[in-house]
Design a protein around this motif. Structure first.
Motif, PDB file in Angstrom:
ATOM      1  N   SER A  79      -6.414   1.227  -3.307  1.00  0.00           N
ATOM      2  CA  SER A  79      -6.074  -0.242  -3.601  1.00  0.00           C
ATOM      3  C   SER A  79      -6.471  -1.189  -2.794  1.00  0.00           C
ATOM      4  N   LEU A  80      -6.440  -0.890  -1.470  1.00  0.00           N
ATOM      5  CA  LEU A  80      -6.872  -2.092  -0.620  1.00  0.00           C
ATOM      6  C   LEU A  80      -8.202  -1.600   0.132  1.00  0.00           C
ATOM      7  N   LEU A  81      -8.346  -0.446   0.935  1.00  0.00           N
ATOM      8  CA  LEU A  81      -9.414   0.148   1.683  1.00  0.00           C
ATOM      9  C   LEU A  81     -10.721  -0.056   1.054  1.00  0.00           C
ATOM     10  N   GLY A  82     -10.528   0.679  -0.306  1.00  0.00           N
ATOM     11  CA  GLY A  82     -11.542   0.698  -1.287  1.00  0.00           C
ATOM     12  C   GLY A  82     -11.989  -0.451  -1.786  1.00  0.00           C
ATOM     13  N   ALA A  86     -18.258  10.168  -5.453  1.00  0.00           N
ATOM     14  CA  ALA A  86     -17.060  10.276  -4.515  1.00  0.00           C
ATOM     15  C   ALA A  86     -17.194   9.683  -3.125  1.00  0.00           C
ATOM     16  N   GLU A  87     -16.410   8.977  -2.899  1.00  0.00           N
ATOM     17  CA  GLU A  87     -16.514   8.591  -1.365  1.00  0.00           C
ATOM     18  C   GLU A  87     -15.105   8.721  -0.641  1.00  0.00           C
ATOM     19  N   ASP A  88     -15.410   8.730   0.615  1.00  0.00           N
ATOM     20  CA  ASP A  88     -14.144   8.650   1.500  1.00  0.00           C
ATOM     21  C   ASP A  88     -14.246   7.351   2.332  1.00  0.00           C
ATOM     22  N   TRP A  89     -13.304   6.516   1.703  1.00  0.00           N
ATOM     23  CA  TRP A  89     -13.479   5.173   2.132  1.00  0.00           C
ATOM     24  C   TRP A  89     -12.848   5.090   3.406  1.00  0.00           C
ATOM     25  N   SER A  90     -12.179   5.852   4.281  1.00  0.00           N
ATOM     26  CA  SER A  90     -11.981   5.934   5.620  1.00  0.00           C
ATOM     27  C   SER A  90     -13.196   6.206   6.529  1.00  0.00           C
ATOM     28  N   VAL A  99       0.932  -1.284   0.159  1.00  0.00           N
ATOM     29  CA  VAL A  99      -0.014   0.113  -0.053  1.00  0.00           C
ATOM     30  C   VAL A  99       0.748   1.159   0.215  1.00  0.00           C
ATOM     31  N   ALA A 100       2.149   1.179   0.938  1.00  0.00           N
ATOM     32  CA  ALA A 100       2.879   2.275   0.738  1.00  0.00           C
ATOM     33  C   ALA A 100       3.609   2.826  -0.543  1.00  0.00           C
ATOM     34  N   ALA A 101       4.106   1.464  -1.112  1.00  0.00           N
ATOM     35  CA  ALA A 101       4.536   1.720  -2.216  1.00  0.00           C
ATOM     36  C   ALA A 101       3.330   2.238  -3.704  1.00  0.00           C
ATOM     37  N   ALA A 132      -2.057   2.154   8.874  1.00  0.00           N
ATOM     38  CA  ALA A 132      -3.302   2.567   9.306  1.00  0.00           C
ATOM     39  C   ALA A 132      -4.428   2.331   8.219  1.00  0.00           C
ATOM     40  N   VAL A 133      -4.112   2.200   6.939  1.00  0.00           N
ATOM     41  CA  VAL A 133      -4.945   1.858   5.852  1.00  0.00           C
ATOM     42  C   VAL A 133      -5.180   0.354   6.031  1.00  0.00           C
TER      43      VAL A 133
END
Length: 298
Positions: free
Chosen positions: A171-174, A271-275, A104-106, A117-118
């Protein structure tokens, strides 16, 4: 003169990196794309990460066949059992936390702490949806008052095969936020990952293959949503489609028009805030309510 490869020793300390070409995840297996195509995946700074298979329309059709084959068994499981399987996914993700964090970081250009955190939020989301598995019928279903000697119940049932064009930026949380609510109620999924950030999705597929999730319940394709989307939208054995990974309004309208041929349920891009807390909307998006009448005393 015969060339022989140089093995790493403590003196030369030379080792060639093993560059991976990631496969698709279809029906619990990892096939290459039937087209033979692949594309280069770079990190947020443009550095090479890996190669990913570029799925074709034939791969999409194969994924739909696998999802339909798995639907009967998955939707026939008890809600409690489906919740256990989703919780097991969270357990296995926890064990591969470091790998997900690095990817996720990369992929998204995040710092290690933000990527961590993600991943934490993604794992927590699987747990959250797992908890809803055996409560959904009580919240969505109902016992209806009728003027007659009958019991009347409305019960939620899975829609069927759901195609998901996953978010391109998350890429992951969404991806987790669109797959988990679809499968917890008994649907099966064909998902197209983020084109530029597919590695967390591929690792998720590798992890699902070693969890308790039956093959075919989730099928993950890497490649272009714009290329694969029309074939999924027009496929007559797909019952619903989520367009959250489509940013172009005209393209989304074209996919809606294709989906209308067999009256698919369509979730339009927004538009969505996945957090943020996911709420109930995605849980109820791909459900059908079946109303049953039963005579009293029989």
């Amino acid at each position: 003169m015969v060339w022989r490869p140089t093995l790493p020793t403590k003196d030369n300390n030379v080792r060639l990196e093993v560059r991976k070409t990631y496969k698709l995840y279809i029906g619990g297996a990892f096939p290459r794309s039937e087209s033979g195509r692949s594309y280069v995946v770079n990190d947020a700074k443009g550095k090479f990460l890996a190669n990913a298979s570029q799925a074709s329309r034939k791969d999409a059709r194969d994924a739909v066949v696998a999802a339909r084959k798995a639907f009967g068994g998955w939707s026939g499981k008890t809600a409690y059992n489906r919740g256990q399987v989703l919780y097991r996914i969270a357990e296995v993700m926890e064990g591969r936390h470091e790998q997900f964090t690095l990817e996720v970081a990369a992929s998204e250009g995040l710092s290690a702490s933000k990527a961590r955190a993600v991943v934490d939020a993604s794992i927590d989301r699987w747990v959250w949806y797992a908890g809803w598995a055996d409560k959904l019928a009580q919240v969505v279903g109902s016992s209806n008052p009728v003027a007659g000697p009958y019991f009347d119940f409305s019960l939620p049932e899975a829609t069927g095969v759901v195609a998901v064009l996953a978010p391109q930026d998350s890429s992951l949380l969404g991806l987790t936020s669109v797959i988990a609510p679809a499968i917890v109620s008994g649907n099966t999924v064909v998902a197209v990952s983020s084109y530029e950030r597919p590695l967390p999705a591929v690792t998720l597929g590798e992890m699902m293959a070693t969890s308790d999730l039956p093959g075919g319940v989730v099928n993950l394709l890497t490649g272009s949503a714009s290329e694969i989307g029309p074939w999924l939208a027009s496929h007559l054995d797909v019952n619903a489609i989520d367009l959250c990974g489509i940013s172009d309004a005209e393209e989304a309208r074209e996919l809606e028009a294709l989906a209308a041929e067999n009256l698919k349920r369509v979730r339009r891009p927004a538009a969505e805030d996945w957090s943020e807390s996911p709420g109930m909307s995605r849980l109820t998006q791909y459900l059908e309510l079946k109303t049953v009448w039963h005579p009293i005393g029989v």
